[in-house]
Design a protein around this motif. Structure first.
Motif, PDB file in Angstrom:
ATOM      1  N   PHE A   1       0.811  -1.226   0.000  1.00 46.49           N
ATOM      2  CA  PHE A   1       0.000   0.000   0.000  1.00 46.49           C
ATOM      3  C   PHE A   1       0.844   1.276   0.000  1.00 46.49           C
ATOM      4  CE2 PHE A   1       0.516  -1.411   4.397  1.00 46.49           C
ATOM      5  CZ  PHE A   1       1.021  -0.268   5.018  1.00 46.49           C
ATOM      6  N   VAL A   2       2.157   1.154   0.145  1.00 45.82           N
ATOM      7  CA  VAL A   2       3.022   2.337   0.150  1.00 45.82           C
ATOM      8  C   VAL A   2       2.979   2.997  -1.226  1.00 45.82           C
ATOM      9  CG1 VAL A   2       5.425   3.115   0.277  1.00 45.82           C
ATOM     10  CG2 VAL A   2       4.520   1.575   2.021  1.00 45.82           C
ATOM     11  N   GLU A   3       2.789   4.310  -1.233  1.00 47.11           N
ATOM     12  CA  GLU A   3       2.649   5.058  -2.484  1.00 47.11           C
ATOM     13  C   GLU A   3       3.967   5.662  -2.966  1.00 47.11           C
ATOM     14  OE1 GLU A   3      -0.344   7.842  -1.301  1.00 47.11           O
ATOM     15  OE2 GLU A   3      -1.802   6.251  -0.914  1.00 47.11           O
ATOM     16  N   THR A   4       4.817   6.044  -2.029  1.00 45.09           N
ATOM     17  CA  THR A   4       6.095   6.658  -2.378  1.00 45.09           C
ATOM     18  C   THR A   4       7.181   6.131  -1.454  1.00 45.09           C
ATOM     19  OG1 THR A   4       4.967   8.691  -3.042  1.00 45.09           O
ATOM     20  CG2 THR A   4       7.328   8.850  -2.698  1.00 45.09           C
ATOM     21  N   ILE A   5       8.338   5.838  -2.036  1.00 45.52           N
ATOM     22  CA  ILE A   5       9.513   5.452  -1.257  1.00 45.52           C
ATOM     23  C   ILE A   5      10.684   6.280  -1.761  1.00 45.52           C
ATOM     24  CG2 ILE A   5      11.097   3.603  -0.603  1.00 45.52           C
ATOM     25  CD1 ILE A   5       8.834   1.611  -1.344  1.00 45.52           C
ATOM     26  N   ASN A   6      11.351   6.936  -0.846  1.00 44.31           N
ATOM     27  CA  ASN A   6      12.606   7.623  -1.142  1.00 44.31           C
ATOM     28  C   ASN A   6      13.682   6.954  -0.312  1.00 44.31           C
ATOM     29  OD1 ASN A   6      12.055   9.989  -2.908  1.00 44.31           O
ATOM     30  ND2 ASN A   6      10.611  10.441  -1.272  1.00 44.31           N
ATOM     31  N   VAL A   7      14.693   6.438  -0.977  1.00 48.00           N
ATOM     32  CA  VAL A   7      15.783   5.790  -0.268  1.00 48.00           C
ATOM     33  C   VAL A   7      17.093   6.337  -0.817  1.00 48.00           C
ATOM     34  CG1 VAL A   7      15.732   3.749  -1.766  1.00 48.00           C
ATOM     35  CG2 VAL A   7      16.724   3.577   0.515  1.00 48.00           C
ATOM     36  N   SER A   8      17.971   6.697   0.106  1.00 55.34           N
ATOM     37  CA  SER A   8      19.248   7.271  -0.319  1.00 55.34           C
ATOM     38  C   SER A   8      20.374   6.725   0.541  1.00 55.34           C
ATOM     39  CB  SER A   8      19.214   8.796  -0.228  1.00 55.34           C
ATOM     40  OG  SER A   8      19.023   9.213   1.109  1.00 55.34           O
ATOM     41  N   ILE A   9      21.563   6.802  -0.030  1.00 53.47           N
ATOM     42  CA  ILE A   9      22.744   6.304   0.664  1.00 53.47           C
ATOM     43  C   ILE A   9      23.904   7.258   0.422  1.00 53.47           C
ATOM     44  CG2 ILE A   9      23.433   4.814  -1.247  1.00 53.47           C
ATOM     45  CD1 ILE A   9      24.283   2.736   0.870  1.00 53.47           C
ATOM     46  N   LYS A  10      24.626   7.520   1.486  1.00 52.31           N
ATOM     47  CA  LYS A  10      25.860   8.316   1.415  1.00 52.31           C
ATOM     48  C   LYS A  10      27.024   7.381   1.708  1.00 52.31           C
ATOM     49  CE  LYS A  10      23.720  12.462   3.350  1.00 52.31           C
ATOM     50  NZ  LYS A  10      23.682  13.350   4.536  1.00 52.31           N
ATOM     51  N   LYS A  11      28.023   7.430   0.856  1.00 48.70           N
ATOM     52  CA  LYS A  11      29.275   6.705   1.120  1.00 48.70           C
ATOM     53  C   LYS A  11      30.243   7.745   1.663  1.00 48.70           C
ATOM     54  CE  LYS A  11      31.294   3.452  -1.558  1.00 48.70           C
ATOM     55  NZ  LYS A  11      32.040   2.876  -2.711  1.00 48.70           N
ATOM     56  N   LEU A  12      30.606   7.604   2.934  1.00 43.59           N
ATOM     57  CA  LEU A  12      31.472   8.581   3.574  1.00 43.59           C
ATOM     58  C   LEU A  12      32.909   8.429   3.095  1.00 43.59           C
ATOM     59  CD1 LEU A  12      30.066   8.398   7.213  1.00 43.59           C
ATOM     60  CD2 LEU A  12      29.332   9.849   5.316  1.00 43.59           C
ATOM     61  N   ASN A  13      33.526   9.557   2.811  1.00 44.76           N
ATOM     62  CA  ASN A  13      34.929   9.583   2.388  1.00 44.76           C
ATOM     63  C   ASN A  13      35.237   8.561   1.293  1.00 44.76           C
ATOM     64  OD1 ASN A  13      35.632  11.562   4.455  1.00 44.76           O
ATOM     65  ND2 ASN A  13      35.311   9.883   5.884  1.00 44.76           N
ATOM     66  N   PRO A  14      34.562   8.659   0.140  1.00 43.71           N
ATOM     67  CA  PRO A  14      34.814   7.682  -0.932  1.00 43.71           C
ATOM     68  C   PRO A  14      36.283   7.708  -1.357  1.00 43.71           C
ATOM     69  CG  PRO A  14      33.584   9.569  -1.774  1.00 43.71           C
ATOM     70  CD  PRO A  14      33.668   9.733  -0.291  1.00 43.71           C
ATOM     71  N   PRO A  15      36.823   6.540  -1.683  1.00 40.89           N
ATOM     72  CA  PRO A  15      38.260   6.437  -1.986  1.00 40.89           C
ATOM     73  C   PRO A  15      38.604   6.981  -3.369  1.00 40.89           C
ATOM     74  CG  PRO A  15      37.232   4.306  -2.253  1.00 40.89           C
ATOM     75  CD  PRO A  15      36.170   5.242  -1.736  1.00 40.89           C
ATOM     76  N   MET A  16      38.826   8.286  -3.427  1.00 47.81           N
ATOM     77  CA  MET A  16      39.264   8.937  -4.663  1.00 47.81           C
ATOM     78  C   MET A  16      40.034  10.190  -4.289  1.00 47.81           C
ATOM     79  SD  MET A  16      35.631  10.450  -6.104  1.00 47.81           S
ATOM     80  CE  MET A  16      34.782   8.911  -6.059  1.00 47.81           C
ATOM     81  N   PRO A  17      40.788  10.740  -5.208  1.00 49.10           N
ATOM     82  CA  PRO A  17      41.604  11.916  -4.884  1.00 49.10           C
ATOM     83  C   PRO A  17      40.748  13.105  -4.418  1.00 49.10           C
ATOM     84  CG  PRO A  17      42.281  10.969  -6.984  1.00 49.10           C
ATOM     85  CD  PRO A  17      41.017  10.274  -6.576  1.00 49.10           C
ATOM     86  N   GLY A  18      41.318  13.878  -3.527  1.00 47.96           N
ATOM     87  CA  GLY A  18      40.632  15.054  -3.003  1.00 47.96           C
ATOM     88  C   GLY A  18      39.966  14.742  -1.675  1.00 47.96           C
ATOM     89  N   GLN A  19      39.458  15.778  -1.054  1.00 45.72           N
ATOM     90  CA  GLN A  19      38.752  15.613   0.214  1.00 45.72           C
ATOM     91  C   GLN A  19      37.257  15.673  -0.057  1.00 45.72           C
ATOM     92  OE1 GLN A  19      40.257  18.555   2.928  1.00 45.72           O
ATOM     93  NE2 GLN A  19      42.092  17.367   3.343  1.00 45.72           N
ATOM     94  N   ILE A  20      36.634  14.513  -0.065  1.00 50.87           N
ATOM     95  CA  ILE A  20      35.222  14.395  -0.394  1.00 50.87           C
ATOM     96  C   ILE A  20      34.487  13.900   0.851  1.00 50.87           C
ATOM     97  CG2 ILE A  20      33.531  13.257  -1.885  1.00 50.87           C
ATOM     98  CD1 ILE A  20      35.918  12.911  -3.900  1.00 50.87           C
TER      99      ILE A  20
END
Length: 122
Positions: free
Chosen positions: A90-109
């Motif tokens: 019966f759910v009409e809307t689902i919002n799902v998100s994910i953050k990957k902390l400090n992904p392994p790539m150059p720079g400070q992300i």
């Protein structure tokens, strides 16, 4: 009178998981933060848990899918949506998100971010 919409969600669920496209990511793992938000028309307000989405179930879905290593975060999120819909059609809307902390790539992300949104056809 307008129609009521109910939201049941878990925000900022912190997990350590082995998701990642590159083999080394699946060996060393990373820290993630997941948000899972559901929206639906309430069936009633009589203190019956069967009339709503149980956020304990949402937590179980998040934790089980975070343990299921995938290359793409999109796959993880899509699996979460499928499991929510199996339990709560019966759910009409689902919002799902994910953050990957400090992904392994150059720079400070601070984090990378992927989000999927499901909307029922009704």
């Amino acid at each position: 009178m307008g129609q009521l919409k109910q939201t049941v969600a878990l925000k900022d669920v912190k997990c350590f998981a082995l998701h990642g496209y590159y083999p080394e990511e699946q060996l060393i793992g990373n820290h993630f933060i997941v948000d899972l938000v559901t929206e639906f028309s309430p069936k009633g307000f009589d203190d019956d848990l069967n009339q709503t989405v149980n956020y304990e179930d949402l937590n179980t879905i998040i934790l089980s899918e975070m343990k299921n290593t995938q290359k793409l975060l999109e796959t993880v999120l899509n699996n979460m949506i499928s499991k929510v819909l199996n339990l709560y059609p019966f759910v009409e809307t689902i919002n799902v998100s994910i953050k990957k902390l400090n992904p392994p790539m150059p720079g400070q992300i601070g984090h990378s971010f992927v989000k999927l949104t499901y909307t029922s056809a009704d």
